[in-house]
Design a protein around this motif. Structure first.
Motif, PDB file in Angstrom:
ATOM      1  N   GLN A 140       0.866  -1.179   0.000  1.00  0.00           N
ATOM      2  CA  GLN A 140       0.000   0.000   0.000  1.00  0.00           C
ATOM      3  C   GLN A 140       0.901   1.226   0.000  1.00  0.00           C
ATOM      4  O   GLN A 140       1.905   1.268   0.740  1.00  0.00           O
ATOM      5  CB  GLN A 140      -0.917   0.016   1.226  1.00  0.00           C
ATOM      6  CG  GLN A 140      -2.123  -0.898   1.100  1.00  0.00           C
ATOM      7  CD  GLN A 140      -3.053  -0.767   2.293  1.00  0.00           C
ATOM      8  OE1 GLN A 140      -2.779  -1.300   3.359  1.00  0.00           O
ATOM      9  NE2 GLN A 140      -4.154  -0.063   2.117  1.00  0.00           N
ATOM     10  N   PHE A 141       0.535   2.225  -0.811  1.00  0.00           N
ATOM     11  CA  PHE A 141       1.407   3.385  -1.000  1.00  0.00           C
ATOM     12  C   PHE A 141       0.778   4.653  -0.444  1.00  0.00           C
ATOM     13  O   PHE A 141      -0.441   4.773  -0.335  1.00  0.00           O
ATOM     14  CB  PHE A 141       1.715   3.565  -2.485  1.00  0.00           C
ATOM     15  CG  PHE A 141       2.400   2.370  -3.104  1.00  0.00           C
ATOM     16  CD1 PHE A 141       3.755   2.154  -2.923  1.00  0.00           C
ATOM     17  CD2 PHE A 141       1.677   1.447  -3.851  1.00  0.00           C
ATOM     18  CE1 PHE A 141       4.388   1.043  -3.478  1.00  0.00           C
ATOM     19  CE2 PHE A 141       2.292   0.332  -4.409  1.00  0.00           C
ATOM     20  CZ  PHE A 141       3.653   0.133  -4.225  1.00  0.00           C
ATOM     21  N   LEU A 142       1.648   5.629  -0.118  1.00  0.00           N
ATOM     22  CA  LEU A 142       1.184   6.930   0.368  1.00  0.00           C
ATOM     23  C   LEU A 142       0.878   7.893  -0.771  1.00  0.00           C
ATOM     24  O   LEU A 142       0.404   8.998  -0.546  1.00  0.00           O
ATOM     25  CB  LEU A 142       2.265   7.556   1.277  1.00  0.00           C
ATOM     26  CG  LEU A 142       2.458   6.873   2.647  1.00  0.00           C
ATOM     27  CD1 LEU A 142       3.708   7.391   3.322  1.00  0.00           C
ATOM     28  CD2 LEU A 142       1.236   7.093   3.517  1.00  0.00           C
ATOM     29  N   GLU A 143       1.166   7.459  -1.996  1.00  0.00           N
ATOM     30  CA  GLU A 143       0.936   8.292  -3.182  1.00  0.00           C
ATOM     31  C   GLU A 143       0.223   7.454  -4.238  1.00  0.00           C
ATOM     32  O   GLU A 143       0.115   6.231  -4.116  1.00  0.00           O
ATOM     33  CB  GLU A 143       2.281   8.778  -3.721  1.00  0.00           C
ATOM     34  CG  GLU A 143       3.268   7.636  -3.997  1.00  0.00           C
ATOM     35  CD  GLU A 143       4.690   8.115  -4.221  1.00  0.00           C
ATOM     36  OE1 GLU A 143       4.858   9.186  -4.835  1.00  0.00           O
ATOM     37  OE2 GLU A 143       5.621   7.426  -3.798  1.00  0.00           O
ATOM     38  N   ASN A 144      -0.295   8.111  -5.251  1.00  0.00           N
ATOM     39  CA  ASN A 144      -0.957   7.399  -6.345  1.00  0.00           C
ATOM     40  C   ASN A 144       0.090   6.650  -7.175  1.00  0.00           C
ATOM     41  O   ASN A 144       1.047   7.257  -7.673  1.00  0.00           O
ATOM     42  CB  ASN A 144      -1.727   8.364  -7.245  1.00  0.00           C
ATOM     43  CG  ASN A 144      -2.961   8.899  -6.554  1.00  0.00           C
ATOM     44  OD1 ASN A 144      -3.559   8.210  -5.726  1.00  0.00           O
ATOM     45  ND2 ASN A 144      -3.345  10.122  -6.871  1.00  0.00           N
ATOM     46  N   VAL A 145      -0.122   5.364  -7.308  1.00  0.00           N
ATOM     47  CA  VAL A 145       0.814   4.512  -8.061  1.00  0.00           C
ATOM     48  C   VAL A 145       0.033   3.759  -9.124  1.00  0.00           C
ATOM     49  O   VAL A 145      -1.072   3.263  -8.874  1.00  0.00           O
ATOM     50  CB  VAL A 145       1.539   3.519  -7.123  1.00  0.00           C
ATOM     51  CG1 VAL A 145       2.395   2.554  -7.922  1.00  0.00           C
ATOM     52  CG2 VAL A 145       2.389   4.268  -6.106  1.00  0.00           C
ATOM     53  N   ASP A 146       0.597   3.690 -10.309  1.00  0.00           N
ATOM     54  CA  ASP A 146      -0.032   3.003 -11.423  1.00  0.00           C
ATOM     55  C   ASP A 146       0.562   1.600 -11.549  1.00  0.00           C
ATOM     56  O   ASP A 146       1.773   1.405 -11.349  1.00  0.00           O
ATOM     57  CB  ASP A 146       0.200   3.797 -12.721  1.00  0.00           C
ATOM     58  CG  ASP A 146      -0.632   3.258 -13.865  1.00  0.00           C
ATOM     59  OD1 ASP A 146      -0.197   2.283 -14.501  1.00  0.00           O
ATOM     60  OD2 ASP A 146      -1.725   3.813 -14.114  1.00  0.00           O
ATOM     61  N   ASP A 168      -5.892  -4.945  -6.492  1.00  0.00           N
ATOM     62  CA  ASP A 168      -7.205  -5.132  -5.877  1.00  0.00           C
ATOM     63  C   ASP A 168      -8.183  -4.136  -6.485  1.00  0.00           C
ATOM     64  O   ASP A 168      -7.887  -2.938  -6.596  1.00  0.00           O
ATOM     65  CB  ASP A 168      -7.101  -4.915  -4.360  1.00  0.00           C
ATOM     66  CG  ASP A 168      -8.341  -5.416  -3.629  1.00  0.00           C
ATOM     67  OD1 ASP A 168      -9.442  -4.952  -3.947  1.00  0.00           O
ATOM     68  OD2 ASP A 168      -8.196  -6.266  -2.733  1.00  0.00           O
ATOM     69  N   GLU A 169      -9.369  -4.633  -6.890  1.00  0.00           N
ATOM     70  CA  GLU A 169     -10.356  -3.758  -7.537  1.00  0.00           C
ATOM     71  C   GLU A 169     -11.067  -2.840  -6.545  1.00  0.00           C
ATOM     72  O   GLU A 169     -11.601  -1.811  -6.922  1.00  0.00           O
ATOM     73  CB  GLU A 169     -11.402  -4.612  -8.277  1.00  0.00           C
ATOM     74  CG  GLU A 169     -10.814  -5.374  -9.453  1.00  0.00           C
ATOM     75  CD  GLU A 169     -11.838  -6.259 -10.135  1.00  0.00           C
ATOM     76  OE1 GLU A 169     -12.996  -6.283  -9.679  1.00  0.00           O
ATOM     77  OE2 GLU A 169     -11.469  -6.926 -11.120  1.00  0.00           O
ATOM     78  N   LYS A 170     -11.092  -3.225  -5.262  1.00  0.00           N
ATOM     79  CA  LYS A 170     -11.835  -2.447  -4.270  1.00  0.00           C
ATOM     80  C   LYS A 170     -10.949  -1.474  -3.491  1.00  0.00           C
ATOM     81  O   LYS A 170     -11.385  -0.405  -3.099  1.00  0.00           O
ATOM     82  CB  LYS A 170     -12.533  -3.404  -3.284  1.00  0.00           C
ATOM     83  CG  LYS A 170     -13.575  -4.300  -3.944  1.00  0.00           C
ATOM     84  CD  LYS A 170     -14.158  -5.290  -2.944  1.00  0.00           C
ATOM     85  CE  LYS A 170     -15.128  -6.237  -3.626  1.00  0.00           C
ATOM     86  NZ  LYS A 170     -15.623  -7.284  -2.703  1.00  0.00           N
ATOM     87  N   GLU A 171      -9.693  -1.870  -3.245  1.00  0.00           N
ATOM     88  CA  GLU A 171      -8.793  -1.046  -2.449  1.00  0.00           C
ATOM     89  C   GLU A 171      -7.489  -0.817  -3.210  1.00  0.00           C
ATOM     90  O   GLU A 171      -7.123  -1.615  -4.071  1.00  0.00           O
ATOM     91  CB  GLU A 171      -8.484  -1.722  -1.114  1.00  0.00           C
ATOM     92  CG  GLU A 171      -9.702  -1.983  -0.243  1.00  0.00           C
ATOM     93  CD  GLU A 171      -9.307  -2.685   1.046  1.00  0.00           C
ATOM     94  OE1 GLU A 171      -8.780  -2.019   1.946  1.00  0.00           O
ATOM     95  OE2 GLU A 171      -9.518  -3.909   1.130  1.00  0.00           O
ATOM     96  N   PRO A 172      -6.775   0.282  -2.894  1.00  0.00           N
ATOM     97  CA  PRO A 172      -5.500   0.546  -3.585  1.00  0.00           C
ATOM     98  C   PRO A 172      -4.373  -0.326  -3.032  1.00  0.00           C
ATOM     99  O   PRO A 172      -3.418   0.141  -2.419  1.00  0.00           O
ATOM    100  CB  PRO A 172      -5.261   2.036  -3.294  1.00  0.00           C
ATOM    101  CG  PRO A 172      -5.934   2.274  -1.982  1.00  0.00           C
ATOM    102  CD  PRO A 172      -7.138   1.363  -1.969  1.00  0.00           C
ATOM    103  N   ILE A 173      -4.527  -1.647  -3.214  1.00  0.00           N
ATOM    104  CA  ILE A 173      -3.526  -2.610  -2.759  1.00  0.00           C
ATOM    105  C   ILE A 173      -2.964  -3.335  -3.979  1.00  0.00           C
ATOM    106  O   ILE A 173      -3.716  -3.836  -4.816  1.00  0.00           O
ATOM    107  CB  ILE A 173      -4.132  -3.629  -1.769  1.00  0.00           C
ATOM    108  CG1 ILE A 173      -4.645  -2.919  -0.506  1.00  0.00           C
ATOM    109  CG2 ILE A 173      -3.112  -4.691  -1.398  1.00  0.00           C
ATOM    110  CD1 ILE A 173      -5.386  -3.829   0.456  1.00  0.00           C
TER     111      ILE A 173
END
Length: 335
Positions: free
Chosen positions: A258-264, A282-287
């Motif tokens: 999990q990141f503190l910034e937007n990651v692609d 993960d489709e539901k969470e930014p993991i």
């Protein structure tokens, strides 16, 4: 010990209609239709011992529900041999249904507009269960499934979780030695699932009840079954212990970031392109999850590379899940 289920060369074919394309084709379809034979279950063999809890798994359309319907006598096989509880489900129907319980997650055996306890009383008469047997057995079932407050309510006023607990109780009124469960926890919340799982373990231990479970929720399989039968396109591609399946296919780890910034996802794939890694988002969470070999040096290199490029909020390392193992097997086509 006699097997609860014996299946030999079981096959079920359906006739499927295929339409022709275009206006001309539509007119031709009015006169003559094109049909093709589709095998839903294609020459399968397996047996289940008395007291076993077996997971019967596969993707949508693999043939799971069709198999269950043949084993319970709802469908007649195209060919092959079925012996369940020492009987042919189709030829000894009346005697046979006294020895099985069935729960279909998307179909109800309870009467919609009457109270749950009235449905239970009707089923008690159908299965010819004596008052003493009913009271002795069902008092325990009702208490364990925590459905006493629901007994005087019409089925239509129950939530999905409440109804499924009542459905399970209804299937056990005659205390059958064999229980078929087809997606019994579909759409249920975690607490209800846990209650149902604990109850199934208890009746298996107390009465040696044989359970054949089909589900898409692999956590049900992990919690209940030591053995799995895996179906793909109507054929069995694996029949064995869940532990062996994991040992054979789970030769790796999952690293969750999990990141503190937007990651692609493309950025992650770019910085690790030379490594033998599969990335999943993960489709539901930014993991973001990296599937890697169980190699300490590779895991260390991966972690160092990701940490050097992005600000990290959290990292977790897990064994590869059963769900991911099953997905890998289906992608590769066989075990």
């Amino acid at each position: 010990m006699e097997n609860a289920i014996d299946v030999q060369h079981l096959r079920k074919e359906f006739k499927a209609y295929s339409s022709r394309s275009g206006l001309k084709g539509a007119f031709r379809d009015l006169l003559t239709r094109n049909y093709k034979i589709v095998p839903a279950v294609n020459d399968i063999n397996f047996s289940v011992r008395q007291g076993e809890m077996v997971g019967y798994i596969g993707e949508n359309g693999a043939g799971k529900s069709t198999t269950i319907k043949m084993l319970t006598g709802i469908l007649t096989p195209t060919s092959g041999k079925i012996v369940v509880n020492g009987m042919n489900p189709h030829k000894e129907r009346e005697k046979f249904v006294q020895t099985i319980g069935v729960v279909f997650g998307q179909r109800s055996q309870l009467w919609w507009d009457i109270a749950v306890q009235e449905s239970f009383r009707l089923l008690k008469k159908v299965y010819k269960v004596s008052d003493a047997q009913y009271n002795d057995h069902m008092d325990h079932v009702i208490k364990t499934l925590d459905i006493d407050p629901l007994l005087d309510k019409p089925v239509r006023k129950l939530s999905l979780g409440q109804r499924m607990r009542c459905e399970l109780a209804a299937a056990l009124i005659h205390n059958p030695p064999l229980l078929f469960l087809d997606e019994p926890t579909i759409g249920l919340d975690v607490l209800v699932k846990l209650k149902i799982r604990e109850f199934l373990k208890e009746i298996n231990e107390k009465y040696n009840t044989t359970i054949l479970l089909t589900t898409h929720d692999l956590s049900d399989i992990e919690a209940l079954c030591e053995r799995v039968i895996m179906l793909d396109e109507g054929k069995i591609i694996y029949d064995g212990s869940l532990g062996h399946l994991k040992d054979q296919w789970a030769a790796g780890k999952e690293l969750q970031f999990q990141f503190l910034e937007n990651v692609d996802l493309r950025q992650l794939k770019g910085i690790t392109s030379e490594m033998p890694i599969k990335w999943v988002m993960d489709e539901k969470e930014p993991i973001f999850t990296a599937l890697v070999e169980n190699n300490d040096e590779l895991i260390s290199q991966l972690t160092a590379k990701v940490v050097a490029c992005f600000k990290i909020k959290d990292i977790k390392m897990n064994e590869i899940s059963t769900e991911e193992i099953i997905r890998n097997i289906y992608e590769k086509g066989a075990v």
